[in-house]
Every structure is written in C-alpha cells, then in structure tokens.
Design an enzyme around this catalytic site. Structure first.
Site, PDB file in Angstrom:
ATOM      1  N   CYS A 337       0.795  -1.239   0.000  1.00 30.34           N
ATOM      2  CA  CYS A 337       0.000   0.000   0.000  1.00 30.34           C
ATOM      3  C   CYS A 337       0.826   1.288   0.000  1.00 30.34           C
ATOM      4  CB  CYS A 337      -0.993   0.028   1.152  1.00 30.34           C
ATOM      5  SG  CYS A 337      -1.225  -1.491   2.030  1.00 30.34           S
ATOM      6  N   ARG A 366       7.372 -10.903   5.602  1.00 29.86           N
ATOM      7  CA  ARG A 366       7.113 -10.674   7.018  1.00 29.86           C
ATOM      8  C   ARG A 366       7.753 -11.790   7.818  1.00 29.86           C
ATOM      9  NH1 ARG A 366       0.716  -9.509   6.209  1.00 29.86           N
ATOM     10  NH2 ARG A 366       1.007  -7.934   4.591  1.00 29.86           N
ATOM     11  N   GLN A 384       0.940 -11.076  -2.858  1.00 32.91           N
ATOM     12  CA  GLN A 384      -0.471 -10.727  -2.749  1.00 32.91           C
ATOM     13  C   GLN A 384      -1.016 -10.345  -4.119  1.00 32.91           C
ATOM     14  OE1 GLN A 384       0.122  -7.471   0.065  1.00 32.91           O
ATOM     15  NE2 GLN A 384      -0.946  -8.668   1.614  1.00 32.91           N
ATOM     16  N   ASP A 386      -2.712  -7.910  -4.956  1.00 30.66           N
ATOM     17  CA  ASP A 386      -3.096  -6.680  -4.287  1.00 30.66           C
ATOM     18  C   ASP A 386      -3.639  -5.647  -5.266  1.00 30.66           C
ATOM     19  OD1 ASP A 386      -3.343  -5.319  -1.970  1.00 30.66           O
ATOM     20  OD2 ASP A 386      -1.202  -5.017  -1.615  1.00 30.66           O
ATOM     21  N   HIS A 388      -5.239  -1.323  -5.022  1.00 32.75           N
ATOM     22  CA  HIS A 388      -5.722  -0.200  -4.229  1.00 32.75           C
ATOM     23  C   HIS A 388      -6.540   0.707  -5.109  1.00 32.75           C
ATOM     24  CE1 HIS A 388      -2.300  -1.710  -1.875  1.00 32.75           C
ATOM     25  NE2 HIS A 388      -3.169  -1.544  -0.902  1.00 32.75           N
ATOM     26  N   LYS A 472     -14.673  -3.183   6.902  1.00 35.42           N
ATOM     27  CA  LYS A 472     -14.246  -4.111   5.851  1.00 35.42           C
ATOM     28  C   LYS A 472     -15.241  -5.238   5.637  1.00 35.42           C
ATOM     29  CE  LYS A 472     -11.497  -6.872   9.018  1.00 35.42           C
ATOM     30  NZ  LYS A 472     -10.345  -7.705   9.222  1.00 35.42           N
ATOM     31  N   HIS A 518      -8.485  -1.255  -0.088  1.00 40.74           N
ATOM     32  CA  HIS A 518      -7.519  -2.332  -0.308  1.00 40.74           C
ATOM     33  C   HIS A 518      -8.343  -3.572  -0.631  1.00 40.74           C
ATOM     34  CE1 HIS A 518      -4.501  -0.288   2.460  1.00 40.74           C
ATOM     35  NE2 HIS A 518      -5.630   0.194   2.912  1.00 40.74           N
TER      36      HIS A 518
END
Ligand SMILES: [Zn+2]
Ligand SMILES: [Zn+2]
Length: 648
Positions: A337, A366, A384, A386, A388, A472, A518
């Site tokens: 992000c 991570r 991911q 991902d 945005h 969410k 997200h």
C-alpha cells in the site's frame, strides 16, 4: 413477572427466577432436550441459570457455534477430571474449547503420555460422561481460591488466580472435581456420547518459551458416535489432501533449508499454475478498469514510518538493510500500500479522473517465528494479488459492488461454491477508537452493507471488528471437507490517504482526500494455491490444470502419430504431454490417474490407422474413440463449464 424476548421478536412472560431450561421447555420439549447454552442480554448463560430481569434470549443447540463451544468447554473439564483420576500428581493449567474440539495443558513432570495412556484417559472420560454429572458454578473469594490450589500444590492455577480481581472468581464443580472457570457449560456430562483424544503436543506455559514445557492433550467430542466417526473420516481425508503432500506429488513447489525456511520455491509446474492464476485475474481486472503497476521489494524505512507499518512490523520483523555509503535504512516491504500511495502522488488528480485502480502481484516479506511456519499457508515471503482503489466518497458504493463482483467471479471460476461474508463495523460505544470523520464512517458502513445485500451475499455484521482505519468485508470459504478458510478481503481506509496527504481536486476546485480501498480476492497466491489444493484434492478445474491431456502410446510404433496429435492440441491451445516411456499401457494409465491429469488419450494400432483417439477421463473412465476435432470440442466445452469471461 419478567418479559423475555426471542430472536423472532416475539415476547413471553415468565416468573422471575425461571431458568433458561424452563424457558426452552415453554417453547417445546424437543428444544429443552437439546438446549446446550444460551445468550441472555448479550451474556453467555447456562441452562440452569435463573433469569430475574427482562431481556432478550437466544438458545443454542449443537448446530450453533456457541452450543459447540459450551459442549467442548465442558468436555475439557471432564478430560481434566479423568487426568487427575489417573494421574493424581498431575498439575492442571488451562483447558479451553477451540474451533474443533478442546485441549488441556497439563504438567505431568517428566512423564510422557503414550498412545495407550491416551486410550485409558479416553475410557475414563466416557465413564465419567455417562454418569450425567451436572456442572455447578459457585463464586469464591480470592483467598478461598488460592487456598484451594495451595492445598493442591498447583503453582499454575495460583498464578492465574493472582492475576484475577477479587469478587469475580468462580469455580465449577461436577462430580467431585473442581476447576477454576468463568462458566459456559452444557447442563450435564451425559450429553457427551463420544470422545476422541486426538494427539499430544508440547506447549509452553503461557506460550512463553522461557517457561516450563507442558503436555497439551487435544480432543474432540460429539453428541453421537456417528458424528465422531464422520469427523475421523474427514480427518483422514484431510491428511490425504494436505497441500504439502500434494504439492510434492504434483511437483508444484518445494522448500530448501539453504534458501531459508518459509521461503517457497516454485517448480516449473507450480510456476505455470501460478502464472495462469495471475493471467486469469489480470484479464478480469483489465476489464474492471484496473491498471497494473510494479513496485520494488524494498522501501526506505521512512516510507513505512509515514505509513505506520514500521510501528506494526518494524521491530518484530526482518531488520533494516543499511546502505554502505549513505547510511540509509531499507526494509523488505511488508505491505504494497505505501508504494501505491506514492504512485498515486506522482501527479495531481481531478475528481473527473477518479476512481484510480492500481493492481500489482506484489511480493511482501514478514517475519514469522519458525514454529509458526506451515507449508504455503504461513510463509515469510508471499505474493499478494493486491490492488488499491482511490475514489471519492460518492464512488465508494459502486466501487464496493464492483469489487464484490470480481471476488465472486474468482470463487465461481475456481469451484468455491460455499462461502459466507462478514461485514466488520465500528463499536458504536467507542467512537474515539477510530480515525476519520464519523459521517464518512457511517456512509462507508452503509455502503458495504448495501452492497452485500444487493449482491445477495450470505453475511453477518460484526460490531467492533473494524480496523481503526476503516470498515471491511471478509469472505470465508468452506472447502470440500467443510473446513473454513478466510479468503478475499475488501477494506476501506481513511488512514493512509491522510498519512500520505493524498488529494484530488473536486468540482468545487478545492482539494479533497480520496478514500482508499484495499482488496485481494486470493489474499496471497501461496495461501490460495494451498487452499485450492486442499479443496480440490489436486483435481484442479480443467482450465487451470498444469497438464490437461496426457498422450499414452501403446508402443513406440505410434510415437510419430502421437507427435502429430500433440501438435494439433498445442495449436488449439490445449496443454498436452506425451508419455513415450517403454512401459505397459496399464502402468501409464495408473500413473496418469495418480498425477490427476484430467484427460488421457490412448494411441495404439487402431487409433493410428484411423487417425482417431481413445479418450479416458480422470475418475471418469473410458469415453470411447473419437476424431481429434471432436475431442478438442469436448475439452473446450468442459473448460467453459468452469470459467466464463468476466463481465463488468
Ligand atoms: Zn467451565
Ligand atoms: Zn493495501
């Protein structure tokens, strides 16, 4: 008299002091026989609890999660009772109900529990359960509680009690057994008809590896023997479908201690599978108006301090990489992000250009403790799917619906038919906990709920489950074995646009903050492939299978014809491979079945002469002889059953 309101909004009056069980009886004898626990005015109560106030009641039976929780919590008490009976010197610590069953952590000193001993404990458990002991709660003072466990010489319970406030301590008695407990039991032990102690593991007291290692005994119990049998069968099947096992058999991925634990290596077949998943989502995203972006695997520490991720991941994750000359610190990126915020910031925006949708298959890193790592589901580096979305408050509603459409398209194309959604909203009692304008929050929450309703999702609303930065929507899928997995998150964010000072020019010519969404339908490709493997048992939808057709020749005489077939299939965009080993056709068929290739074509004398193929379907048997064009038609039809084009 007190007024009790039921979930269907009907109300009945009862004498003050009426128990939950009596309320159930008033509705029906059948319900009274099955009621395990209840919720009264938002508090979990027991069947024997007398009610003195007006209030709202919800009764729980075995079909409810709360009913199962009471069942397994009570089972943990019986397990402890059986353990103390057989091992009077054992020290009990904690024993909660879990998602599937319960466990108890016990200090057996140096003794390790064998399989045979587990069976003995199990027998004792059932013996006790059959005696219909009632569970009875009583309040004790802190001193009484401490006294009890001093006599018992149990330092663990003493430590737990010392942390409790006086006046709120309760014990639970059943038979001659007493345990420290907050409550939530079934009426009596007789409800438990079947139990299985599943396994023994080590566990540190309070989860701290500096503490003593205890023995954790896992178990599960049921109201019927038949249900236990079914569960054990399911466990057996789950073992066969373990993605780590299938990943090896299907040659999809591997791990190397030399590369590092928790860092998956994708083998050619796995990489192709993953590539196909990416292409599939990219194609749908292109239609849905997303643009692909690419960002690096590391970012300056300052970037993550701005985003707030340093606070969350910094100290507890991979440590910064320092540059030799400038002395700058870089972190392995824990989230995509912040990078996407900076991409958005690369130029000014007008409201007319929004929404902006940036997508990236972004790999993040991570640190997870080595004990937590598990196959592809818990790793240290993962990619991911991902994206945005930066939009105006007015666009939130529509954007949310669009994202739901995309997520549902993914589920449908990959054979996940069973899912539930959860909308996480604010805790209305703690407005200070959340960042952003309360009016906007209200609108966003309503937008999510409206979208979920309009898309006919089976969903629940959870108050207080929202992150501090926005509400969410999460999707939980149920796999073929009935296990639940969290997949697909759509999250509204008011925080990052603020922290990165993002803006756009509105129709009023003033600068405004965009809202960020997200979203990741797969979550991560690693975890998704793991879930897909366990869900499908390795029998992927045809469009996704690494090899769709295996050509099996009867003898080397037919190889030339097989090459021709192979070319024909490849020209028709069908993934095929040729097994030209010098093995019997029977053996080749067996091996193709094991590797789960959806179609086999057998090529021998007759087929070569007639330029035909004999078709076998994996788990479907012989489909007879046909010409090549018919086979291509057949396979294309099969593919279109699973997958259609995404319609925006
Ligand atoms: Zn209890
Ligand atoms: Zn994000």
């Amino acid at each position: 008299m007190i007024q009790i309101k039921f979930p269907d909004d009907s109300t009945r009056s009862f004498k003050a002091g009426t128990t939950v069980l009596e309320v159930a009886k008033n509705i029906s004898e059948g319900l009274a026989r099955n009621v395990l626990s209840a919720k009264f005015n938002e508090q979990i109560v027991e069947a024997s609890t007398p009610l003195f106030n007006d209030g709202q009641i919800q009764l729980y039976t075995w079909v409810d999660d709360q009913g199962k929780n009471a069942f397994w919590h009570s089972s943990a008490h019986i397990l402890a009772q059986a353990i103390l009976f057989l091992y009077p010197k054992a020290k009990l610590t904690i024993g909660p109900a879990i998602e599937n069953g319960f466990y108890y952590d016990v200090d057996f000193e140096d003794h390790s529990i064998t399989e045979k001993e587990l069976e003995d404990i199990e027998k004792k458990f059932l013996e006790f359960a059959r005696q219909n002991f009632e569970f009875k709660m009583r309040s004790v003072t802190k001193e009484e509680a401490l006294d009890f466990y001093r006599r018992d010489e149990n330092p663990y319970k003493i430590e737990l009690i010392e942390d409790l406030k006086d006046g709120t301590i309760t014990f639970c008695d059943h038979a001659d057994f007493t345990d420290l407990c907050r409550g939530g039991h079934i009426p009596h032990t007789g409800f438990i008809k079947a139990v299985k102690l599943l396994n023994v593991a080590g566990a540190y007291w309070r989860g701290d590896e500096n503490n003593k290692q205890l023995t954790r005994i896992y178990g599960i119990s049921f109201p019927k023997q038949k249900e236990l049998n079914q569960y054990l069968k399911l466990l057996e099947e789950a073992k066969k479908r373990d993605h780590r096992k299938l990943g090896k058999e299907l040659e999809l991925f591997t791990f190397s201690q030399k590369v590092g634990q928790g860092l998956p290596l994708w083998l050619p077949k796995g990489a192709e599978l993953r590539g196909r998943l990416e292409d599939f989502l990219k194609a749908a995203q292109r239609k849905a108006g997303y643009e692909q972006v690419i960002s690096p695997h590391i970012g300056n520490k300052e970037l993550y301090i701005t985003s707030g991720h340093y606070e969350k991941y910094g100290e507890d994750s991979f440590q910064p990489i320092e540059t030799p000359a400038e002395g700058e610190s870089f972190l392995l990126k824990p989230m995509n992000c912040p990078h996407h915020c900076e991409i958005y910031k690369a130029r000014p925006w007008s409201y007319k250009e929004l929404p902006i949708r940036y997508a990236e298959f972004g790999t993040v890193y991570r640190y997870e403790q080595s004990g937590e790592l598990h196959g592809l589901t818990r790793v240290r580096g993962f990619t991911q799917d991902d994206a945005h979305i930066f939009c105006t408050p007015d666009q939130l509603d529509q954007e949310f619906k669009n994202v739901i459409d995309l997520v549902l398209y993914v589920f449908q194309s990959l054979g996940f038919e069973n899912f539930q959604a959860q909308v996480s909203v604010r805790d209305p009692k703690k407005p200070k906990k959340y960042i952003g304008d309360p009016e906007n929050w209200k609108k966003a929450e309503q937008a999510i709920i409206n979208a979920a309703r309009e898309k006919n999702l089976d969903f629940i609303i959870e108050e207080g489950e929202a992150a501090f930065y926005g509400p969410k929507l999460d999707f939980m899928v149920k796999d073929a074995l009935g296990r639940k997995w969290q997949l697909g998150t759509i999250q509204v964010d008011y925080n990052l646009p603020e922290r990165f000072e993002l803006n756009y020019k509105g129709s009023d010519n003033e600068l405004h903050r965009p809202i960020m969404i997200h979203r990741a339908p797969f979550g991560s490709l690693e975890r998704f492939v793991a879930i897909l493997l366990e869900h499908s048992g390795g029998n992927f939808p045809l469009w996704l299978s690494p090899t769709q057709v295996n050509l099996l020749i009867v003898s080397e005489k037919h190889e030339k014809y097989a090459q021709k077939v192979l070319n024909f299939l490849e020209n028709n965009e069908i993934r095929a491979s040729l097994d030209n080993r010098n093995e019997t056709i029977g053996k080749k068929i067996r091996e193709a079945e094991i590797s789960k290739v959806p179609f086999m074509l057998i090529l021998g004398e007759k087929e070569t002469k007639m330029e035909n193929v004999s078709v076998r379907k994996h788990r479907g048997g012989d489909m007879g002889m046909m010409d090549l064009k018919s086979f291509v038609r057949l396979i294309k039809e099969e593919i279109s059953k699973n997958i259609s084009n995404f319609e925006n």
